[in-house]
Design a protein around this motif. Structure first.
Motif, PDB file in Angstrom:
ATOM      1  N   ILE A 256      17.443 -17.027  39.298  1.00  0.00           N
ATOM      2  CA  ILE A 256      17.929 -16.639  37.975  1.00  0.00           C
ATOM      3  C   ILE A 256      16.779 -16.489  36.978  1.00  0.00           C
ATOM      4  O   ILE A 256      17.004 -16.389  35.772  1.00  0.00           O
TER       5      ILE A 256
ATOM      6  N   GLU B 163      25.157 -18.682  34.982  1.00  0.00           N
ATOM      7  CA  GLU B 163      24.803 -17.397  35.597  1.00  0.00           C
ATOM      8  C   GLU B 163      25.828 -17.014  36.659  1.00  0.00           C
ATOM      9  O   GLU B 163      26.198 -15.832  36.785  1.00  0.00           O
TER      10      GLU B 163
ATOM     11  N   LYS C  21      28.827 -15.603  34.890  1.00  0.00           N
ATOM     12  CA  LYS C  21      28.563 -14.235  34.409  1.00  0.00           C
ATOM     13  C   LYS C  21      28.709 -13.225  35.540  1.00  0.00           C
ATOM     14  O   LYS C  21      29.293 -12.151  35.371  1.00  0.00           O
ATOM     15  N   ARG C  22      28.166 -13.572  36.694  1.00  0.00           N
ATOM     16  CA  ARG C  22      28.219 -12.640  37.828  1.00  0.00           C
ATOM     17  C   ARG C  22      29.647 -12.491  38.345  1.00  0.00           C
ATOM     18  O   ARG C  22      30.051 -11.403  38.751  1.00  0.00           O
TER      19      ARG C  22
END
Length: 353
Positions: free
Chosen positions: A317, A342, A345-346
């Motif tokens: 990341i 993260e 978000k993905r």
């Protein structure tokens, strides 16, 4: 999204009513089952009700715009409420992402010294200490299954279980190769060396109903090793199990009796066979998200621990923190939360495609 939220709220209210019925209260198994489902929905419902109240507050405040004396205040209040509404919407999007069914489970960890000889084993020991300290900070319990100590300290291999609610949700991103850059204690010229240790994480699947042929399991017993002196076991209590079809090997020597070591070894063996079966199915069907954080492969370099610069970098990341000393003391929250954020978000991006 609103339709899904309405459905979740209806289900939550239904469960709440069910849990007040005498016939449910008297059924411990059913109560536990419904309580767990309700608990999983609670955060979404609380946030959704906050969202609906904010919408109502916006509409009520808009009526104040018609009053000359209150219009300035109303505009400011509406701006604030609109910001709150946008923030809550984002939170709801994340809460609605399907949860990993393993998130609440305990975790089985395996750490091995890899490239770098004695220094790799010492680093494996440092990683073990880091995870144990983090577990302690979360009030989780740690149970060692098997350990092979390095000749100069640390471990060439150590397997252990961390028991605690949500352990897997926090530690599931640790799979892969961890690289350390530092001056070893045995280095006389002060040169920085690079070594690696590998970490494997899997959720502990309890009461697995796997159909394993007993003839496919080879069992060896031997005398367990200890730290020396009175702690060395003088009986053949250590157990090694090999699953012939897959080549998976599990060793357990930290229980006092051979029977307990066999039980623990079989439990871990079933977990490893199950995880390997799932991994193969995902490869065949392409079920793994392309946006997943890392491959989860033991050989993938996921992180660098640079001692001279007090720097830790997670390569998946592109995160660098200048607080390696704190993290090695088990203060991993900022690092772990960055990985969770993260991942969310993905997943959101995947859902939007």
């Amino acid at each position: 999204m609103i339709e899904r939220l309405d459905e979740v709220e209806r289900r939550y209210d239904f469960l709440n009513n069910e849990l007040m019925k005498p016939e449910i209260i008297s059924n411990i198994k059913k109560t536990t089952e419904l309580s767990k489902e309700q608990s999983n929905l609670e955060d979404i419902v609380i946030e959704y009700r906050k969202y609906k109240k904010t919408i109502t507050d916006i509409e009520d405040t808009k009526l104040m715009l018609e009053d000359p004396e209150l219009s300035v205040f109303a505009k400011e209040e509406i701006e604030k409420l609109e910001l709150d509404k946008a923030k809550i919407e984002k939170n709801l999007e994340i809460l609605l992402i399907p949860k990993d069914k393993n998130d609440e489970k305990n975790v089985i960890l395996e750490i091995r010294g890899a490239a770098g000889g004695d220094e790799a084993n010492i680093f494996a020991g440092d990683l073990f200490d880091m995870y144990v300290r983090y577990a302690d900070s979360m009030n989780w319990k740690t149970e060692i299954i098997n350990e092979i100590k390095g000749t100069s300290g640390g471990f060439s291999q150590i397997e252990f279980i961390i028991k605690g609610k949500g352990a897997y949700s926090k530690l599931k991103y640790e799979n892969g190769a961890h690289r350390v850059q530092r001056v070893p204690e045995t280095e006389t010229q002060g040169r920085v060396h690079t070594s690696t240790a590998t970490v494997v994480i899997m959720p502990e699947q309890e009461n697995l109903n796997l159909d394993i042929n007993e003839n496919d399991i080879k069992v060896d017993v031997y005398r367990s090793s200890g730290a020396g002196g009175q702690s060395v076991n003088t009986t053949d209590s250590a157990v090694r199990m090999t699953h012939t079809p897959t080549g998976i090997v599990v060793t357990c020597q930290n229980e006092r009796s051979q029977i307990k070591n066999k039980e623990k070894a079989l439990q871990i063996l079933k977990n490893k066979i199950y995880e390997e079966t799932i991994r193969q199915k995902e490869e065949e069907t392409g079920a793994e998200r392309k946006s997943k954080i890392g491959t989860g492969d033991r050989s993938e370099k996921i992180r660098t621990y640079n001692y001279p610069q007090n720097r830790i970098t997670d390569h998946r990341i592109n995160l660098t923190l200048m607080q390696l000393d704190r993290i090695m003391l088990g203060k991993m929250d900022e690092l772990i939360q960055a990985l969770i954020n993260e991942d969310s978000k993905r997943k959101l991006r995947d859902n939007e495609v």
